[in-house]
Design a protein around this motif. Structure first.
Motif, PDB file in Angstrom:
ATOM      1  N   MET A   1     -12.010  44.438 -39.718  1.00 12.27           N
ATOM      2  CA  MET A   1     -13.092  43.520 -39.537  1.00 12.27           C
ATOM      3  C   MET A   1     -13.820  43.384 -40.867  1.00 12.27           C
ATOM      4  SD  MET A   1     -13.105  42.809 -36.311  1.00 12.27           S
ATOM      5  CE  MET A   1     -11.626  43.369 -35.539  1.00 12.27           C
ATOM      6  N   PRO A   2     -13.967  42.185 -41.330  1.00 12.62           N
ATOM      7  CA  PRO A   2     -14.715  42.000 -42.574  1.00 12.62           C
ATOM      8  C   PRO A   2     -16.200  42.247 -42.345  1.00 12.62           C
ATOM      9  CG  PRO A   2     -14.129  39.891 -41.632  1.00 12.62           C
ATOM     10  CD  PRO A   2     -13.463  40.946 -40.783  1.00 12.62           C
ATOM     11  N   GLY A   3     -16.913  42.415 -43.424  1.00 12.50           N
ATOM     12  CA  GLY A   3     -18.347  42.654 -43.336  1.00 12.50           C
ATOM     13  C   GLY A   3     -19.134  41.359 -43.295  1.00 12.50           C
ATOM     14  N   GLY A   4     -20.328  41.456 -43.786  1.00 16.70           N
ATOM     15  CA  GLY A   4     -21.194  40.276 -43.773  1.00 16.70           C
ATOM     16  C   GLY A   4     -22.052  40.244 -42.535  1.00 16.70           C
ATOM     17  N   ASN A   5     -22.239  39.047 -42.019  1.00 15.96           N
ATOM     18  CA  ASN A   5     -23.097  38.826 -40.865  1.00 15.96           C
ATOM     19  C   ASN A   5     -22.243  38.411 -39.664  1.00 15.96           C
ATOM     20  OD1 ASN A   5     -25.059  38.150 -39.039  1.00 15.96           O
ATOM     21  ND2 ASN A   5     -25.745  36.326 -40.115  1.00 15.96           N
ATOM     22  N   PRO A   6     -21.758  39.370 -38.880  1.00 16.34           N
ATOM     23  CA  PRO A   6     -20.891  39.037 -37.764  1.00 16.34           C
ATOM     24  C   PRO A   6     -21.615  38.614 -36.482  1.00 16.34           C
ATOM     25  CG  PRO A   6     -21.090  41.391 -37.907  1.00 16.34           C
ATOM     26  CD  PRO A   6     -21.874  40.822 -39.069  1.00 16.34           C
ATOM     27  N   ALA A   7     -22.926  38.466 -36.524  1.00 20.15           N
ATOM     28  CA  ALA A   7     -23.691  38.147 -35.303  1.00 20.15           C
ATOM     29  C   ALA A   7     -23.105  36.975 -34.513  1.00 20.15           C
ATOM     30  CB  ALA A   7     -25.161  37.896 -35.645  1.00 20.15           C
ATOM     31  N   PRO A   8     -22.649  35.893 -35.169  1.00 22.79           N
ATOM     32  CA  PRO A   8     -22.097  34.778 -34.385  1.00 22.79           C
ATOM     33  C   PRO A   8     -20.810  35.119 -33.628  1.00 22.79           C
ATOM     34  CG  PRO A   8     -22.676  34.049 -36.602  1.00 22.79           C
ATOM     35  CD  PRO A   8     -22.786  35.545 -36.582  1.00 22.79           C
ATOM     36  N   LEU A   9     -20.168  36.222 -33.981  1.00 20.27           N
ATOM     37  CA  LEU A   9     -18.909  36.595 -33.331  1.00 20.27           C
ATOM     38  C   LEU A   9     -19.073  37.589 -32.186  1.00 20.27           C
ATOM     39  CD1 LEU A   9     -16.780  37.077 -36.560  1.00 20.27           C
ATOM     40  CD2 LEU A   9     -16.785  35.100 -35.032  1.00 20.27           C
ATOM     41  N   LEU A  10     -20.257  38.113 -32.007  1.00 21.12           N
ATOM     42  CA  LEU A  10     -20.439  39.199 -31.043  1.00 21.12           C
ATOM     43  C   LEU A  10     -20.189  38.791 -29.595  1.00 21.12           C
ATOM     44  CD1 LEU A  10     -23.538  41.039 -32.546  1.00 21.12           C
ATOM     45  CD2 LEU A  10     -21.097  41.472 -32.929  1.00 21.12           C
ATOM     46  N   ASP A  11     -20.284  37.523 -29.277  1.00 20.79           N
ATOM     47  CA  ASP A  11     -20.040  37.060 -27.908  1.00 20.79           C
ATOM     48  C   ASP A  11     -18.653  36.445 -27.737  1.00 20.79           C
ATOM     49  OD1 ASP A  11     -22.549  37.857 -26.940  1.00 20.79           O
ATOM     50  OD2 ASP A  11     -23.481  36.016 -27.686  1.00 20.79           O
ATOM     51  N   ASN A  12     -17.807  36.535 -28.749  1.00 16.93           N
ATOM     52  CA  ASN A  12     -16.468  35.951 -28.696  1.00 16.93           C
ATOM     53  C   ASN A  12     -15.564  36.832 -27.832  1.00 16.93           C
ATOM     54  OD1 ASN A  12     -13.665  35.444 -29.398  1.00 16.93           O
ATOM     55  ND2 ASN A  12     -14.461  34.122 -31.024  1.00 16.93           N
ATOM     56  N   GLU A  13     -15.302  36.377 -26.623  1.00 19.18           N
ATOM     57  CA  GLU A  13     -14.540  37.180 -25.656  1.00 19.18           C
ATOM     58  C   GLU A  13     -13.105  37.428 -26.104  1.00 19.18           C
ATOM     59  OE1 GLU A  13     -15.816  38.841 -23.119  1.00 19.18           O
ATOM     60  OE2 GLU A  13     -17.773  38.018 -23.685  1.00 19.18           O
ATOM     61  N   ILE A  29      -7.607  50.243 -36.584  1.00 21.76           N
ATOM     62  CA  ILE A  29      -8.700  49.268 -36.640  1.00 21.76           C
ATOM     63  C   ILE A  29      -9.579  49.679 -37.808  1.00 21.76           C
ATOM     64  CG2 ILE A  29     -10.727  48.344 -35.462  1.00 21.76           C
ATOM     65  CD1 ILE A  29      -9.357  49.070 -32.802  1.00 21.76           C
ATOM     66  N   ALA A  30      -9.937  48.738 -38.643  1.00 20.58           N
ATOM     67  CA  ALA A  30     -10.790  49.033 -39.787  1.00 20.58           C
ATOM     68  C   ALA A  30     -11.913  48.004 -39.846  1.00 20.58           C
ATOM     69  CB  ALA A  30      -9.968  49.003 -41.072  1.00 20.58           C
ATOM     70  N   ALA A  31     -13.123  48.477 -40.092  1.00 18.57           N
ATOM     71  CA  ALA A  31     -14.283  47.593 -40.153  1.00 18.57           C
ATOM     72  C   ALA A  31     -15.213  48.072 -41.260  1.00 18.57           C
ATOM     73  CB  ALA A  31     -15.012  47.583 -38.808  1.00 18.57           C
ATOM     74  N   ILE A  32     -15.671  47.144 -42.068  1.00 23.87           N
ATOM     75  CA  ILE A  32     -16.523  47.475 -43.203  1.00 23.87           C
ATOM     76  C   ILE A  32     -17.829  46.703 -43.127  1.00 23.87           C
ATOM     77  CG2 ILE A  32     -15.469  45.708 -44.686  1.00 23.87           C
ATOM     78  CD1 ILE A  32     -15.765  47.759 -47.028  1.00 23.87           C
ATOM     79  N   CYS A  33     -18.872  47.294 -43.679  1.00 24.68           N
ATOM     80  CA  CYS A  33     -20.194  46.669 -43.815  1.00 24.68           C
ATOM     81  C   CYS A  33     -20.772  46.328 -42.435  1.00 24.68           C
ATOM     82  CB  CYS A  33     -20.087  45.451 -44.722  1.00 24.68           C
ATOM     83  SG  CYS A  33     -21.673  44.764 -45.242  1.00 24.68           S
ATOM     84  N   GLY A  34     -20.852  45.062 -42.091  1.00 23.80           N
ATOM     85  CA  GLY A  34     -21.366  44.648 -40.789  1.00 23.80           C
ATOM     86  C   GLY A  34     -20.289  44.568 -39.726  1.00 23.80           C
ATOM     87  N   GLY A  35     -19.020  44.686 -40.137  1.00 28.58           N
ATOM     88  CA  GLY A  35     -17.899  44.580 -39.209  1.00 28.58           C
ATOM     89  C   GLY A  35     -17.937  45.513 -38.011  1.00 28.58           C
ATOM     90  N   PRO A  36     -18.456  46.746 -38.154  1.00 33.05           N
ATOM     91  CA  PRO A  36     -18.520  47.619 -36.987  1.00 33.05           C
ATOM     92  C   PRO A  36     -19.322  47.036 -35.807  1.00 33.05           C
ATOM     93  CG  PRO A  36     -18.693  48.936 -38.956  1.00 33.05           C
ATOM     94  CD  PRO A  36     -18.752  47.486 -39.390  1.00 33.05           C
ATOM     95  N   ALA A  37     -20.170  46.065 -36.056  1.00 34.02           N
ATOM     96  CA  ALA A  37     -20.897  45.432 -34.946  1.00 34.02           C
ATOM     97  C   ALA A  37     -19.930  44.789 -33.961  1.00 34.02           C
ATOM     98  CB  ALA A  37     -21.890  44.407 -35.474  1.00 34.02           C
ATOM     99  N   ILE A  38     -18.825  44.251 -34.474  1.00 36.12           N
ATOM    100  CA  ILE A  38     -17.816  43.653 -33.591  1.00 36.12           C
ATOM    101  C   ILE A  38     -17.175  44.740 -32.735  1.00 36.12           C
ATOM    102  CG2 ILE A  38     -15.612  42.405 -33.541  1.00 36.12           C
ATOM    103  CD1 ILE A  38     -16.609  41.010 -36.160  1.00 36.12           C
ATOM    104  N   LEU A  39     -16.952  45.909 -33.336  1.00 34.95           N
ATOM    105  CA  LEU A  39     -16.424  47.029 -32.558  1.00 34.95           C
ATOM    106  C   LEU A  39     -17.407  47.433 -31.468  1.00 34.95           C
ATOM    107  CD1 LEU A  39     -14.997  49.271 -35.432  1.00 34.95           C
ATOM    108  CD2 LEU A  39     -13.869  47.419 -34.186  1.00 34.95           C
ATOM    109  N   GLY A  40     -18.691  47.391 -31.798  1.00 38.24           N
ATOM    110  CA  GLY A  40     -19.719  47.700 -30.803  1.00 38.24           C
ATOM    111  C   GLY A  40     -19.730  46.693 -29.675  1.00 38.24           C
ATOM    112  N   ALA A  41     -19.592  45.431 -30.006  1.00 37.08           N
ATOM    113  CA  ALA A  41     -19.569  44.380 -28.982  1.00 37.08           C
ATOM    114  C   ALA A  41     -18.379  44.564 -28.044  1.00 37.08           C
ATOM    115  CB  ALA A  41     -19.527  43.003 -29.632  1.00 37.08           C
ATOM    116  N   ALA A  42     -17.290  45.132 -28.577  1.00 34.89           N
ATOM    117  CA  ALA A  42     -16.096  45.377 -27.767  1.00 34.89           C
ATOM    118  C   ALA A  42     -16.154  46.711 -27.018  1.00 34.89           C
ATOM    119  CB  ALA A  42     -14.855  45.343 -28.664  1.00 34.89           C
ATOM    120  N   GLY A  43     -17.231  47.483 -27.226  1.00 38.35           N
ATOM    121  CA  GLY A  43     -17.398  48.759 -26.526  1.00 38.35           C
ATOM    122  C   GLY A  43     -16.738  49.945 -27.207  1.00 38.35           C
ATOM    123  N   ILE A  44     -16.139  49.742 -28.371  1.00 39.60           N
ATOM    124  CA  ILE A  44     -15.414  50.809 -29.052  1.00 39.60           C
ATOM    125  C   ILE A  44     -16.354  51.877 -29.617  1.00 39.60           C
ATOM    126  CG2 ILE A  44     -13.763  51.321 -30.916  1.00 39.60           C
ATOM    127  CD1 ILE A  44     -12.712  49.485 -28.572  1.00 39.60           C
TER     128      ILE A  44
END
Length: 120
Positions: A1-13, A29-44
């Motif tokens: 998962m790339p970093g940056g501002n992933p907020a717009p992707l957090l609801d992407n089912e 699975i690898a996530a950097i910077c803000g990317g771990p937020a996507i992992l959080g949205a997925a429950g990981i």
């Protein structure tokens, strides 16, 4: 998962389903910077220790981050998940390469090719 501002992707089912599938199948699975937020949205992040360049109190991300599992470290590898702070991109890349199985752990510097520019 790339970093940056992933907020717009957090609801992407669809994205969440892909991340959950990779996690269940024990794929890296690898996530950097803000990317771990996507992992959080997925429950990981409920199941792994992690790090991120995100403030746990940021209202854009506080609902997907898991404070009890967030470590104050530059790089965290837990199970099949690699997370890193954004400024730690070289060590992050090295961890990703080492965990692909392409490089053996006795290889001292899998990024050596990229550290010295060449014309080839």
């Amino acid at each position: 998962m790339p970093g940056g501002n992933p907020a717009p992707l957090l609801d992407n089912e669809e994205l969440k389903k892909i991340v959950q599938h990779f996690y269940r199948e024990k794929k890296q699975i690898a996530a950097i910077c803000g990317g771990p937020a996507i992992l959080g949205a997925a429950g990981i992040l409920e199941e792994v220790k992690y790090t991120a360049s995100l403030d746990i109190d940021d209202p854009l991300y506080s609902h997907v981050l898991v404070p009890k599992n967030q470590l104050n470290e530059h790089l965290v590898i837990d199970k099949n998940v690699i997370t890193s702070t954004g400024s730690n991109y070289l060590n992050f890349a090295e961890a990703v390469l080492r965990n692909t199985g392409v490089f053996t752990n006795d290889l001292k510097d899998p990024l050596a090719y990229f550290r010295v520019p060449s014309m080839n």
